[in-house]
Structure formats: C-alpha cells, structure tokens
Scaffold this motif. Sequence first.
Motif, PDB file in Angstrom:
ATOM      1  N   VAL A  56       0.780  -1.386   0.008  1.00  0.00           N
ATOM      2  CA  VAL A  56      -0.060   0.026   0.018  1.00  0.00           C
ATOM      3  C   VAL A  56       0.788   1.125  -0.041  1.00  0.00           C
ATOM      4  O   VAL A  56       2.062   1.209   0.156  1.00  0.00           O
ATOM      5  CB  VAL A  56      -0.995  -0.080   1.287  1.00  0.00           C
ATOM      6  CG1 VAL A  56      -1.977  -1.150   0.907  1.00  0.00           C
ATOM      7  CG2 VAL A  56      -0.248  -0.067   2.483  1.00  0.00           C
ATOM      8  N   THR A 135      -5.625   4.135   1.679  1.00  0.00           N
ATOM      9  CA  THR A 135      -6.073   2.780   1.750  1.00  0.00           C
ATOM     10  C   THR A 135      -7.518   2.729   2.091  1.00  0.00           C
ATOM     11  O   THR A 135      -8.335   1.798   1.666  1.00  0.00           O
ATOM     12  CB  THR A 135      -5.264   2.140   2.739  1.00  0.00           C
ATOM     13  OG1 THR A 135      -3.783   2.008   2.598  1.00  0.00           O
ATOM     14  CG2 THR A 135      -5.697   0.359   2.792  1.00  0.00           C
TER      15      THR A 135
ATOM     16  N   VAL B  93     -10.241  -4.331   1.223  1.00  0.00           N
ATOM     17  CA  VAL B  93      -9.591  -3.705   2.146  1.00  0.00           C
ATOM     18  C   VAL B  93      -9.946  -4.002   3.308  1.00  0.00           C
ATOM     19  O   VAL B  93     -11.461  -4.201   3.811  1.00  0.00           O
ATOM     20  CB  VAL B  93      -9.791  -2.138   1.926  1.00  0.00           C
ATOM     21  CG1 VAL B  93      -9.218  -1.428   2.874  1.00  0.00           C
ATOM     22  CG2 VAL B  93      -9.311  -1.962   0.345  1.00  0.00           C
TER      23      VAL B  93
END
Lengths: 225, 225
Positions: A56, A135, B93
């Motif tokens: 990420v 994220t 996620v």
Amino acid sequence: MDDQRLPLSPTPRSTLTRDRSKAVLDRAVLDAVLDVGVLCHLGVVLEGSPVVIPTVYGRDGDTLYLHGSTGAGNLRAAMREEVSVAVTHVHGVVYARSAFHFSMNYHSAVVRGRPTELTDPADRLHGLRVITEHTAPGAWARVRHPNRKELAATAVLALDLTEASVKVRAGGPNDEPEDIAAGGVWAGVLPLRQEWGTPIDSADLDPGIAAPSEVAQRTPLSRID
Amino acid sequence: MDDQRLPLSPTPRSTLTRDRSKAVLDRAVLDAVLDVGVLCHLGVVLEGSPVVIPTVYGRDGDTLYLHGSTGAGNLRAAMREEVSVAVTHVHGVVYARSAFHFSMNYHSAVVRGRPTELTDPADRLHGLRVITEHTAPGAWARVRHPNRKELAATAVLALDLTEASVKVRAGGPNDEPEDIAAGGVWAGVLPLRQEWGTPIDSADLDPGIAAPSEVAQRTPLSRID
C-alpha cells in the motif's frame, strides 16, 4: 488543481524511447493515477537482484509515502536505495485481428527515486495518516492511532515524485489495413472494471454498528476523470 | 491437476522471514494466482536501479512467458538478467479498529529468476501463443498469427517457475483485544472485485460480426478456487 505543483519532469532515463504516443507529461494525470489506486508494486534491489513487492501507499502533494516493518531489515535497507514504484489501472483488453496487435487499455505510473526514511515523529505520523487515508478514506478520524509500540515497529518512507513516467492507452485495436480489409474477425475492447462490494462486518463486531458511509459508498476505482 | 509438476521450492532468499503465516507452499496456488491475472509487474535492474514495468504474460506448465520489443535494447538486455515478476489480486480492504491493523486481502505471487530469450522459431511462436491465449483466451484460433516481420520485432522470453513465493491474506481484521473491547468502531472487509464489461466493437468492424462467446462470456477474474 494546485498550480504550485512541479510539472512532471522526467530525467533522460525516464523518457520513453518507445510508444512515445502513449507517454503523458501532465502532472495532474500522474496524481490521478496514483490517487485512484489501492496498491502499488514496489521494486527494490536485494543483493543485486530485483524484487517486486505489492504494497500500500499514499500520496500527499509531491510526496509518495510507503511503509514497512522495522523488523524487515534487508527490505528496509533496500528501500533507502533507489526504488521504483508502479501503479497500474487496466481498463480493458484490446482484441485485435492479429495476435501482434492485442493490447491493454490502461493508465500506468512508474516512479523512480531514493526514498527517505522518516525519523521525526510528526512526519512519521503524517505519513501513516496519508497511507491509511489512501487505503481507507475517512478511516483516520474513526480509528485508534498508532501507539508508541506500533510506531516503533513501522518504518515510514517518503519518495519525491520528481521522476515519473505516465503512460496511457485507450481506444480500439490498431490493426493492419489488410487485416481490416480481410474482414471476418471480431475486434474491439473487453472492458475491465474494479467494483467495491458490500461491506462485510467483522465476526467480532458489536451488534448495531453499521459500516460508515465512506465504506458503504466508497468512490469507485478505475475512474480517472 | 498435473502431478508431474515440480513443487514450489523457494530458495532461502525467497523464504518469507515475516508474515510467515501468509506464505503458501502449494504449487497449485502459484499456478492459480498466475492464471487468474491479466497483468504482471516485471522488475528489472537498469543501470543499477530497479524499474517496475506492467506487462502481459502467460504460463504453460512450469514456464512463464514474457515478451517485449526487440527495439527496446536496454530493457531486452535487462530481461536476460535476474528479474522479478509479481502478480497480485486484491480481494478487499480490511478495515480495522486501529490504523496499525488496516490491511488488504489478497493473493500474490512473486517469481524470481533469469529469463532465457528464445531463439528457436517454434519456441518463440509457442511463447507468443501462450501469452496471447492468457491475455485473450480463445483468440489464437481466430486471429492472424505473427508474420516474419512481426516475429522479428518481438523478443520472447521464458522464465522457469522454480523460485517463487506466494502469499495469501483472507478474513477480517486482527484487532487488539482492548480495541475490540472498547467497541464503537466499525470493522470488517470491503470486497473489491474485477468485472468484465460488455464487449465494445471496434469502430472499423464489419457489420454483422458479433463478439465471440469467449469474449462476451469471459471467465470472471479475481476468482481463485
């Protein structure tokens, strides 16, 4: 758009020598490609050999932030040397009339440079906020921030976005005139999209806590406007 | 499953020293991760620095095929040295109760090795068929194959799948007990899927040619069964 930004200024080694028509020298497109992605592929050199690692990241202005474990000594050292970071969005497969002209429609950004490992606590926390918000937008305000032990376990690195190449391919196949004239073969594009699904509650979630709107209605990916 | 296959046998440098729980030593999973992807990220060393390039690929048995332009001299030379190829599928996620525990659910494969540039015409054509069929299953039988000029313009490389690491993360967040006990924060997974859209005809397509079923009903991505 922030007109204080540096323009995209590739050094000679980042100037594309092939597919020049696909190169984009627009800082806003670089930012968009980075901002729309969830994952980058980080290339480092370990003991003389390249290694590509999915990870990420986050962007704030002209800085790309990366993080890693302070326990991963070799990798952490390699991330302080020259690295390359690629973010790619595939928009579709281009079906041509000849094998040679099959292609992909995509946006890609390849950044190169030497990251700095951050030492200042405020800088480190800022970098982690940027990565977390990239994220999971909206999460930083909702969740517990890193404590001292967690901060000590996390290396935070900053990479200047000064050397980057952005490539874009769009549209249908570039077939040879004779293949088009011959006819009979389907040609076109099969689009590929990334879609967020419906949030799945953690098994240990207290009853009555719903996914916040920034999760349940997260902005679709693969859109670069 | 082909039981003639070599098992996944990482050398010490590919043995994960962190996140060991995520490492998978199953040759079938490596194959699945490679087969489901449309794009890899190829890491090479150019003039001492890593560069990561998104590109297409294909797999046949224990061989990964890559191609490039014979005109891209530096890159072609770098692809005959040690390279790294990563294929990553992000499934979602992971939203945790603390910033530290945010994560991704994914499958990833990272292959390392020294590709061989193929010289035998039949081997080169086979490699291109494998790459074309990976990019567009069913296409090779429908389209014009590479002619002599196109073959001369294309470097085809073969990489043995002997050194690879596969990682998998699945499930919800690994939150700290005190954060779970504190309650009040949503935690879970936001799934991410790749979906094929509806085929778009090329503007120069003859009327009456429909997209073949292998395009219109192409197997969904991101599924690793």
